[in-house]
Scaffold this motif. Sequence first.
Motif, short mmCIF file in Angstrom:
data_model
loop_
_atom_site.label_atom_id
_atom_site.label_comp_id
_atom_site.label_asym_id
_atom_site.label_seq_id
_atom_site.Cartn_x
_atom_site.Cartn_y
_atom_site.Cartn_z
N ALA A 38 -22.09 -25.45 18.55
CA ALA A 38 -22.82 -25.06 17.35
C ALA A 38 -23.52 -26.25 16.69
CB ALA A 38 -21.88 -24.38 16.36
N ILE A 39 -22.81 -27.37 16.59
CA ILE A 39 -23.41 -28.51 15.87
C ILE A 39 -24.24 -29.41 16.79
CG2 ILE A 39 -21.75 -28.51 13.97
CD1 ILE A 39 -20.24 -30.73 15.36
N ALA A 40 -24.35 -29.05 18.07
CA ALA A 40 -25.14 -29.85 19.00
C ALA A 40 -26.64 -29.60 18.85
CB ALA A 40 -24.72 -29.56 20.44
N ASP A 41 -27.01 -28.57 18.06
CA ASP A 41 -28.42 -28.19 17.96
C ASP A 41 -29.00 -28.60 16.60
OD1 ASP A 41 -30.62 -26.16 19.10
OD2 ASP A 41 -30.43 -25.91 16.93
N PRO A 42 -30.16 -29.30 16.61
CA PRO A 42 -30.72 -29.80 15.34
C PRO A 42 -31.09 -28.70 14.35
CG PRO A 42 -32.25 -30.17 17.17
CD PRO A 42 -30.95 -29.73 17.78
N THR A 43 -31.56 -27.55 14.85
CA THR A 43 -31.90 -26.45 13.93
C THR A 43 -30.64 -25.93 13.24
OG1 THR A 43 -33.80 -25.79 15.26
CG2 THR A 43 -32.92 -24.14 13.76
N ARG A 44 -29.57 -25.83 14.02
CA ARG A 44 -28.32 -25.33 13.42
C ARG A 44 -27.76 -26.35 12.42
NH1 ARG A 44 -27.71 -22.73 18.62
NH2 ARG A 44 -26.42 -24.35 19.53
N ARG A 45 -27.96 -27.63 12.69
CA ARG A 45 -27.50 -28.64 11.72
C ARG A 45 -28.33 -28.53 10.44
NH1 ARG A 45 -27.12 -31.94 16.43
NH2 ARG A 45 -29.00 -33.11 15.89
N ALA A 46 -29.62 -28.27 10.59
CA ALA A 46 -30.49 -28.11 9.41
C ALA A 46 -30.07 -26.89 8.59
CB ALA A 46 -31.95 -28.00 9.84
N ILE A 47 -29.67 -25.82 9.28
CA ILE A 47 -29.19 -24.62 8.58
C ILE A 47 -27.97 -24.98 7.74
CG2 ILE A 47 -28.04 -22.38 8.92
CD1 ILE A 47 -29.88 -21.95 11.37
N LEU A 48 -27.04 -25.75 8.33
CA LEU A 48 -25.85 -26.16 7.59
C LEU A 48 -26.23 -27.04 6.39
CD1 LEU A 48 -23.27 -26.94 10.44
CD2 LEU A 48 -23.61 -24.81 9.17
N ASP A 49 -27.20 -27.96 6.60
CA ASP A 49 -27.66 -28.81 5.49
C ASP A 49 -28.13 -27.96 4.32
OD1 ASP A 49 -27.20 -31.17 6.86
OD2 ASP A 49 -29.25 -31.37 7.59
N GLU A 50 -28.92 -26.93 4.64
CA GLU A 50 -29.49 -26.10 3.57
C GLU A 50 -28.42 -25.25 2.88
OE1 GLU A 50 -32.38 -26.52 2.20
OE2 GLU A 50 -32.59 -28.15 3.64
N LEU A 51 -27.42 -24.81 3.65
CA LEU A 51 -26.35 -24.02 3.02
C LEU A 51 -25.44 -24.91 2.17
CD1 LEU A 51 -25.34 -21.50 5.84
CD2 LEU A 51 -26.66 -21.05 3.76
N VAL A 52 -25.34 -26.20 2.54
CA VAL A 52 -24.57 -27.14 1.70
C VAL A 52 -25.35 -27.38 0.41
CG1 VAL A 52 -23.81 -29.55 1.50
CG2 VAL A 52 -23.27 -28.23 3.56
N ASP A 53 -26.69 -27.43 0.51
CA ASP A 53 -27.54 -27.62 -0.67
C ASP A 53 -27.36 -26.45 -1.63
OD1 ASP A 53 -29.55 -29.09 -2.11
OD2 ASP A 53 -30.94 -27.46 -1.61
N ARG A 54 -27.37 -25.23 -1.12
CA ARG A 54 -27.08 -24.04 -1.94
C ARG A 54 -26.38 -23.01 -1.06
NH1 ARG A 54 -28.08 -19.32 -4.54
NH2 ARG A 54 -29.53 -18.37 -3.09
N ASN A 55 -25.14 -22.73 -1.38
CA ASN A 55 -24.38 -21.81 -0.56
C ASN A 55 -24.70 -20.37 -0.93
OD1 ASN A 55 -22.66 -21.49 1.57
ND2 ASN A 55 -20.86 -22.33 0.56
N GLY A 56 -24.65 -19.47 0.07
CA GLY A 56 -24.88 -18.07 -0.22
C GLY A 56 -26.36 -17.71 -0.22
N GLN A 57 -27.01 -17.83 0.93
CA GLN A 57 -28.46 -17.55 1.00
C GLN A 57 -28.75 -16.34 1.88
OE1 GLN A 57 -31.11 -20.84 1.95
NE2 GLN A 57 -29.51 -22.29 1.39
N THR A 58 -29.85 -15.67 1.55
CA THR A 58 -30.36 -14.60 2.42
C THR A 58 -31.06 -15.26 3.61
OG1 THR A 58 -32.50 -14.50 1.32
CG2 THR A 58 -30.76 -13.05 0.47
N LEU A 59 -31.27 -14.46 4.65
CA LEU A 59 -32.00 -14.95 5.82
C LEU A 59 -33.40 -15.42 5.41
CD1 LEU A 59 -32.17 -15.30 8.92
CD2 LEU A 59 -32.97 -12.93 9.06
N PHE A 60 -34.03 -14.69 4.48
CA PHE A 60 -35.38 -15.03 4.02
C PHE A 60 -35.42 -16.42 3.38
CE2 PHE A 60 -38.46 -15.12 0.50
CZ PHE A 60 -39.64 -14.92 1.19
N GLU A 61 -34.47 -16.69 2.47
CA GLU A 61 -34.46 -17.99 1.81
C GLU A 61 -34.22 -19.12 2.81
OE1 GLU A 61 -31.74 -18.46 -1.50
OE2 GLU A 61 -32.10 -20.62 -1.60
N LEU A 62 -33.29 -18.88 3.72
CA LEU A 62 -32.96 -19.89 4.73
C LEU A 62 -34.17 -20.22 5.59
CD1 LEU A 62 -30.43 -21.43 5.32
CD2 LEU A 62 -29.60 -19.49 6.67
N CYS A 63 -34.90 -19.20 6.02
CA CYS A 63 -36.09 -19.43 6.85
C CYS A 63 -37.15 -20.19 6.06
CB CYS A 63 -36.65 -18.09 7.35
SG CYS A 63 -35.60 -17.29 8.57
N GLY A 64 -37.31 -19.84 4.78
CA GLY A 64 -38.26 -20.54 3.93
C GLY A 64 -37.94 -22.02 3.81
#
Lengths: 132, 115
Positions: free
Chosen positions: B20-46
């Motif tokens: 899971a953490i070997a992929d840069p996109t997935r690491r970026a997803i985790l970064d964004e969820l750490v920035d604000r937890n509890g996001q919709t798919l739309f917010e995450l993609c944005g």
Amino acid sequence: MKIILTSVLVDDQAKAERFYTETLGFVKKHDVPLGDTSRWLTVVGRNEPDGTELLLEPDGHPAAKQFKAAMVEDGIPMAQFGVDNVEGEHQRLNKAGVRFTQPPTDFGPVITAVFDDTCGNLIQIAQMKDQP
Amino acid sequence: MLTGTGKRSLASLMDELYRAIADPTRRAILDELVDRNGQTLFELCGRLIMKHRIESSRQAISQHLDVLEAAGLVTTERDGRYKFHWFNGEPLREITRRWPPKKTKQNKKRKGNDP
């Protein structure tokens, strides 16, 4: 060609009229009965009486509800409105009991937020930073 | 700890975690969820487009979320009609449990405790 009217599919036109005028602050422009139950119901921006109209259109088509539910589930807004101050609108609408699925978020050139219009849609408000 | 009957399942869970953490996109997803937890798919993609220039489709991001969820790093919760994604850092503890960062200190401590 220019965009003079766009629409959102609402589950209840009377409820939508209240939300889009009383809560959001749009002004009703057209309200024409169509058949038994539905109306040609449009609103415009408070300071733009001749601006693009928003049609509050009944979502009676069998596919509409399923489509709307899928969009809402993933947080995808069905319309975007421009505002001067997303943070201010967020505070104002929050106090009015409006549910936000995305609080004001800075995306660089634009700040956006997403809220529920109570009629089965999510709406995005956006503030462009380098425009007045 | 990798002991007893739980060994195989924990080992395979760790495989999922590293994948899971070997992929840069997935690491970026985790970064964004750490920035604000509890996001919709739309917010995450944005956020991925605007902040990371990751222009993957919503479907692709959704698949990345499935991988993160399988590794226990993301949980998905329905709240009424909305679906929110939450970061869970708990599985990452196993990495430092296995390879403690303060090894020299611990060695010293162990020496001191020797009779």
